[in-house]
Design a protein around this motif. Sequence first.
Motif, mmCIF file in Angstrom:
data_model
loop_
_atom_site.group_PDB
_atom_site.id
_atom_site.type_symbol
_atom_site.label_atom_id
_atom_site.label_comp_id
_atom_site.label_asym_id
_atom_site.label_seq_id
_atom_site.Cartn_x
_atom_site.Cartn_y
_atom_site.Cartn_z
ATOM 1 N N LEU A 58 0.825 -1.205 0.000
ATOM 2 C CA LEU A 58 0.000 0.000 0.000
ATOM 3 C C LEU A 58 0.859 1.255 0.000
ATOM 4 C CD1 LEU A 58 -2.938 -0.831 2.444
ATOM 5 C CD2 LEU A 58 -3.023 -0.593 -0.039
ATOM 6 N N LYS A 62 0.937 4.163 -2.818
ATOM 7 C CA LYS A 62 0.704 5.571 -2.488
ATOM 8 C C LYS A 62 1.839 6.447 -3.021
ATOM 9 C CE LYS A 62 1.732 7.279 1.508
ATOM 10 N NZ LYS A 62 1.819 7.615 2.935
ATOM 11 N N TYR A 88 -8.453 5.202 -1.358
ATOM 12 C CA TYR A 88 -8.248 3.788 -1.677
ATOM 13 C C TYR A 88 -9.581 3.200 -2.146
ATOM 14 C CZ TYR A 88 -3.941 4.460 0.942
ATOM 15 O OH TYR A 88 -2.736 4.928 1.390
ATOM 16 N N ILE A 96 -6.916 -3.326 -5.973
ATOM 17 C CA ILE A 96 -7.163 -2.129 -5.172
ATOM 18 C C ILE A 96 -6.481 -0.945 -5.863
ATOM 19 C CG2 ILE A 96 -5.132 -2.482 -3.687
ATOM 20 C CD1 ILE A 96 -6.780 -1.271 -1.390
ATOM 21 N N VAL A 98 -5.209 3.150 -5.733
ATOM 22 C CA VAL A 98 -4.816 4.272 -4.886
ATOM 23 C C VAL A 98 -4.806 5.524 -5.760
ATOM 24 C CG1 VAL A 98 -3.063 5.211 -3.337
ATOM 25 C CG2 VAL A 98 -3.378 2.737 -3.503
#
Length: 316
Positions: A58, A62, A88, A96, A98
Amino acid sequence: MYSRILMTTGYNFDGYSINKYLGVFSGECALGTGFLSSFGSDISDILGKNSKSYADKLRQAKEYALEQLQEQTIQAGGNAILGLSINYTMFSRDIIGVIANGTAVKIDETGIEQSDDRVIPILLYNKNTSFRPMTFSGHMVKNQYAFSVKLFNGSEESVTSILADIKFVTVFEKVYELTEVPFTNFTLMNKRNWLSGYTTLSLPCEDISLLKNVTVITKKYIQNDVLVDISDSDLEREMVSQEYKYADAPPIPIDELEELNTAKEIYTYLMDYMERYNQNEPDLMEWLEKNVELERIYGSMKKDAVQYIKEYYNYK
């Protein structure tokens, strides 16, 4: 490296002036199939005790989204980003996304002193506009105070400039009146709140700390590139106090909110309610907006939203 230019979740930088707004940009990163395949083994529970590998992925996503955002800002001629937000989004079980959003600007140093910040509530304003002045915030600039004004805008139309008569009152009831003060370069803070650029005002520095409230009488404004001139007769009869603006509104219907299914539904309900009864609770609505974003990852956040609203309004 994504820290090469200044970024803030706010809408100004202490010590800098904003010379040009370059537009809203976004950087995106999608973590593809296989990222969540080890969900069961890598994450001990959904409440936050996630594994180092999950957190690292993650963080990398980012950083990549921020690098994209900054690269677009630099290409547009900017050197800073305002209103930074990172979201998110779950596209599917194994993907997923971002997304980093922000307003690209060009800034220059001005010598503003951070320790001299002031926020002053607006007591009276004229209500015959779609927007309402809420607060003044100020910084010391070369022995003078520069102020910006925060507006709540009840319509979808953009406000870019206002011209207003200003009356400051100190705790000792000393009054300072300024006529036809311009506030320009308004930027959108969130869905309903706008913040102007700074305007230098001639006020004695020794009285700034004693200011208790402000009256703002908007005389002209530019909305959607159209100049609107408010007549003198309208100015005289359309003043309203912030202290009494909620007097005719019924209590927040908690029972009806509890019948809704999600925080997003609650947010939409309250937005319509506040527009209908001419109310404004920016702190509450900002918290609910963040709650709606969390809902995309964790599912319905209705219980948290209802509990927060009860505490906000002191419901038993």
